[in-house]
Design an enzyme around this catalytic site. Structure first.
Site, PDB file in Angstrom:
ATOM      1  N   HIS A 170       0.824  -1.211   0.000  1.00 50.12           N
ATOM      2  CA  HIS A 170       0.000   0.000   0.000  1.00 50.12           C
ATOM      3  C   HIS A 170       0.854   1.254   0.000  1.00 50.12           C
ATOM      4  O   HIS A 170       2.071   1.220   0.206  1.00 50.12           O
ATOM      5  CB  HIS A 170      -0.953   0.009   1.205  1.00 50.12           C
ATOM      6  CG  HIS A 170      -0.281   0.041   2.544  1.00 50.12           C
ATOM      7  ND1 HIS A 170       0.283   1.186   3.080  1.00 50.12           N
ATOM      8  CD2 HIS A 170      -0.089  -0.928   3.474  1.00 50.12           C
ATOM      9  CE1 HIS A 170       0.782   0.919   4.273  1.00 50.12           C
ATOM     10  NE2 HIS A 170       0.582  -0.360   4.531  1.00 50.12           N
ATOM     11  N   CYS A 179       3.006  -4.996   6.673  1.00 45.49           N
ATOM     12  CA  CYS A 179       2.665  -4.595   5.312  1.00 45.49           C
ATOM     13  C   CYS A 179       3.886  -4.038   4.585  1.00 45.49           C
ATOM     14  O   CYS A 179       4.872  -3.631   5.195  1.00 45.49           O
ATOM     15  CB  CYS A 179       1.562  -3.543   5.320  1.00 45.49           C
ATOM     16  SG  CYS A 179      -0.077  -4.230   5.566  1.00 45.49           S
TER      17      CYS A 179
END
Length: 209
Positions: free
Chosen positions: A169, A185
Site C-alpha cells: 500500500h 505490510c
C-alpha cells in the site's frame, strides 16, 4: 502515468504505519488519478547483491536511493511477478525483456517480518483503514476506522495479499520508505504505488523473501 525508467543496472534486492512522526505534507493533487474520494520458501539465487544502501535520511525527506529505476533481471520468476526483498527494502516487478522495475519499500519492523508467496486478491483506490483488533490492543489510540484520503496510513492505493492482513500500500509517511517500521505490510510512496497499481492486476503472484 509518470515514466520512471532509467538506464539498466545490475541489482540485488510488511500493515499500516505504527510510527507517528510529524504530519506529512498532503498528497499532490495535480493528477486526477491521485485524488482521494469525495466523501513461501526463500529463494535469493536470482537476486545479485545490490550495493549497500544507507537508510539514513533527513526527517520527513524521502531517501532518493529508493526511487524507482529499471534493473537487469535473469532470475526464474515469470514476467509480471512481484518479488519483494525485505532485507534490501526493494520491490521488483519482473518484466518481459530481461529487466525488472525496482521500487523502494518500507517493511515489517523486528518481530513482524514474514516471507511467503501469495497472489493479489483485491485492489483498492484510496482505501479505508480498519485497524485489526491486535493492532488496536497494542495502540489503544487508533480509530476503529479511517476513511480513505491523504491522511490515511494506507495511502493512495492498496493491493491485498491472499487472505492475510498484509497489503502492498501507499503511505502518508514517505520518509519511512527504506526502513523496517510497519506491522508487516509493504509500504510505498503514493506516486510509486499508483504506478505499480496500474501495472498489475488481481491474480498477480507476489513473492516475499
Amino acid at each position: 502515468m509518470q515514466d520512471y525508467r532509467q538506464p539498466y543496472t545490475s541489482y540485488g534486492g510488511r500493515d499500516a504505519a505504527v510510527i507517528v512522526p510529524p504530519p506529512a505534507p498532503a498528497v499532490s493533487r495535480t493528477a486526477a488519478s491521485q485524488q482521494p474520494p469525495a466523501s513461501a520458501p526463500r529463494n535469493v539465487a536470482a537476486l545479485q547483491p545490490a550495493p549497500r544502501v544507507s537508510t539514513a535520511s533527513t526527517p520527513q525527506q524521502f531517501n532518493p536511493a529508493f526511487a524507482p529505476t529499471v534493473v537487469a533481471y535473469n532470475g526464474p520468476e515469470r514476467p509480471g511477478t512481484i518479488v519483494i526483498n525485505t532485507n534490501e527494502r526493494f520491490l521488483y516487478l519482473v518484466q518481459a525483456d530481461g529487466t525488472a522495475k525496482r521500487y523502494g519499500v518500507g517493511v515489517g519492523r523486528p518481530g513482524f517480518e514474514w516471507a511467503g508467496t501469495h497472489t493479489i486478491t483485491r485492489k483498492a483506490e484510496w482505501p479505508g483503514w480498519t485497524p485489526p483488533p491486535q493492532m488496536r490492543k497494542r495502540q489503544p489510540g487508533l480509530p476503529a476506522h479511517m476513511p480513505g484520503g491523504p491522511d490515511n496510513p494506507l495511502g493512495a492505493r492498496a493491493m491485498y495479499l491472499g487472505s492475510t492482513l498484509y497489503r502492498i500500500h501507499g503511505s502518508n509517511q514517505p520518509w519511512s520508505i527504506g526502513q523496517a517500521v510497519s506491522s508487516g505490510c509493504i509500504r510505498m510512496r503514493n506516486e510509486d504505488v499508483i504506478d505499480l497499481y496500474e501495472r498489475v492486476g488481481v491474480g498477480t503472484r507476489v513473492k516475499v523473501i
